[in-house]
Design an enzyme around this catalytic site. Sequence first.
Site, short mmCIF file in Angstrom:
data_model
loop_
_atom_site.label_atom_id
_atom_site.label_comp_id
_atom_site.label_asym_id
_atom_site.label_seq_id
_atom_site.Cartn_x
_atom_site.Cartn_y
_atom_site.Cartn_z
N HIS A 7 0.82 -1.20 0.00
CA HIS A 7 0.00 0.00 0.00
C HIS A 7 0.87 1.27 0.00
O HIS A 7 0.74 2.13 -0.87
CB HIS A 7 -0.91 -0.03 1.24
CG HIS A 7 -1.78 1.17 1.38
ND1 HIS A 7 -3.15 1.13 1.20
CD2 HIS A 7 -1.49 2.45 1.69
CE1 HIS A 7 -3.64 2.33 1.39
NE2 HIS A 7 -2.66 3.16 1.70
N GLU A 8 1.76 1.34 0.97
CA GLU A 8 2.60 2.55 1.07
C GLU A 8 3.52 2.65 -0.14
O GLU A 8 3.82 3.74 -0.62
CB GLU A 8 3.40 2.55 2.37
CG GLU A 8 2.54 2.55 3.64
CD GLU A 8 1.53 3.68 3.70
OE1 GLU A 8 1.75 4.73 3.06
OE2 GLU A 8 0.49 3.50 4.37
N HIS A 50 1.73 4.39 -2.88
CA HIS A 50 1.80 5.86 -2.74
C HIS A 50 3.13 6.37 -3.28
O HIS A 50 3.19 7.39 -3.97
CB HIS A 50 1.70 6.27 -1.28
CG HIS A 50 0.31 6.24 -0.72
ND1 HIS A 50 -0.72 6.96 -1.27
CD2 HIS A 50 -0.20 5.62 0.37
CE1 HIS A 50 -1.82 6.75 -0.55
NE2 HIS A 50 -1.53 5.94 0.44
N HIS A 93 3.32 6.77 -6.98
CA HIS A 93 2.60 7.97 -7.44
C HIS A 93 3.57 9.15 -7.48
O HIS A 93 3.50 10.02 -8.35
CB HIS A 93 1.45 8.24 -6.46
CG HIS A 93 0.31 9.03 -7.02
ND1 HIS A 93 -0.78 9.36 -6.26
CD2 HIS A 93 0.08 9.57 -8.24
CE1 HIS A 93 -1.63 10.07 -7.00
NE2 HIS A 93 -1.12 10.20 -8.20
ZN LIG Z 1 -2.82 5.23 1.99
#
Ligand SMILES: [Zn+2]
Length: 700
Positions: free
Chosen positions: A492-493, A496, A499
């Site tokens: 998940h991290e 990010h 991105h």
């Molecule tokens: Zn998040």
Amino acid sequence: MKNRLLALITLGFAFSTGSSALTPNDNPLMIDFNTPMQVVPFDNIRPEHYKPAFEAAMEQGRKAINAITVTKMVPDFRNTIEALEVANYPLKRIEAVFFNINSAETSREIQQIAQDISPVLTDYYNDITLNEALFSKVKSVYDKKESLALTTEQKKLLEDTYKSFVRNGANLNAAEKEEYRKVTAALSKLSLTFEENLLEETNSYQMHLTKESDLAGLPEFVREAAAMEAKSRKLEGWVFTLKAPSYIAFMKYADNRSLREELFRAYGSRCFHGNEKDNTAIIRQIVDLRLRMANLLGYPTYAAYVLEERMAGSPQKVNDFLKQLLDASLPVAKRDYQEVQDFARRSGVTAPVERWDWAYYSEKLKNEKFSLTDEMTKPYFRLEKVQEGIFNLATRLYGLTFKADATIPVYQKDVKAYQVFDENGAFLALLYVDYFPREGKQGGAWMTNYREQYRQGTTDFRPHVSLVLNFTKPTETKPSLLTYDEVRTFLHEFGHSLHSILSQCTYMSLSGTNVYRDFVELPSQIMENWAEQKEWLDEVAVHYQTGEKMPEALLASILKSRNFISGYASVRQLSFGMDDMAWHTLTDSLKVPVPAFEQAAMAAAELFPPVSGVSHSTAFAHIFSGGYAAGYYGYKWAEVLDADAFSVFKKNGIYDKATAKAFRENVLSKGGTENPMELYKRFRGQEPTIDALLEREGLK
Ligand SMILES: [Zn+2]
């Protein structure tokens, strides 16, 4: 995730000058970072450097902004909007270092600086948005926007700049502007106090056990970590804390029900003890001030103000969305609760399942249904191997490569730095990874930037990204082994960070993760889908001692158990969103006690008997200090997006390069340079629906 994206408005600042005898040349923050790739020279920065550096950067910003307002030139995009955008780049550089350190490696000294500096920063940013001469120039450019030959990104910057003035009080009269200033300054201080209280209450608690019989049920790795914790505190026996790995493990495994209750109550009553660290009055003040601010700006509620700049658009839309998902999830959640209750009954518990029983009995039930425990899977998820699997995934999808670089300065010895390269060998980003809990480090997991991507002239300044997690530390006998949930958190991290790493924008305020909050979780959550793919798990899950692959049956159990108590999990997330929306749709000061208010707000999603003496809101950092006010629903919103988006990978192949390329080009590289729905539709060919999510979660 807990995503620490610094709020532009509340983290501003300035200072009283004069106390420092340092000359700029002695202060590494006041000169160009004379390091490879201009990385932060952490090893040279001392706390006393921050205040003068902030001061100097603000002075630089004021001068640049003054130049915009006094020029006799006709205002245009370049001399006004773009000039304003870059005016604060020096300040953003200092803010990024300081506030990231305050979250990841703080101290009393750093916390004090944060307290001193936050209101000054708020004032500084208010001076900009409430500067009438500046606003009239911005407005004159905005008013002729149709006649300007601007790129899509420039148009977005112009619109965002104009709106940020209006949304921060530029149209208020003098008395209202004065009040607006006071309200925002107070809010920035209160958020910090909230966060400090929470850290203090989390750190100050320990459950010290000296009888081995109290450890019944706890796996060896949990006992070892607790013994190490005790040792580090110069105590005999075992110490459990309210930090995630310790707390979660105890609640899941400890047979001793009354100790589970004790630990649960300690966790649930953080900042709710009526002492000087109590957050009850703080959150009432925060909510009142947010409402006052919204009213001043012409909005009926704080949620209405916030949601204007979200994909969702309005409180009504969010509440409808939460209800739609709650209706779909609640019947499944009730079945989940009953199933765990029945299991507990078979195990001899006659009373209703309480909150402190849930993790324990659901873990046991999961074990019975799927022959699956964290202890069985953890040996297969060695941190280094998981990292390798995640980096390899980025290689297969986007052609990225990662090279460890021990010469890069770091802010703590356990932190590691990697250079990230594109398929063609071009340098893309610097990536720091910070894996283990410490005093002075906030709990949870987040990704942040020490430098965001932007271009100036022909130079593309690549981002410096940081992944901050709280995994179980290696012990004297074992490496760091992750639970399956932690593997997902890592993905998940990392999503990010992609991105940010893949950002190809011109302006810092629109690059990378600077997107609407209810869009920002798409790149992160989509990555979690790979944790549910056998092909990927096959590569990653290798026993740390024997080197053997995870047995087929165990892997199948992980995948089969995917939707175990998914109704409960969905309802729980929705209940947090409902609490958040209840606080931020208030139209008057709260008249009832905080627990009564939050219980009512979450009642429709409540499965357990009420517990007195605990409060969810007093420790709800996301909405009171983390920038998720009226935004917690965004996690579920993004789940709709990520399930819908991943359905394309499922159709075309989970390593399909063309699909990855489309996702990179239309979403990951674009930051906030366009409306997110437009970006999404360009990738997907249509708007998202909730169908893929309901199917994935077994809710339909
Ligand atoms: Zn998040």
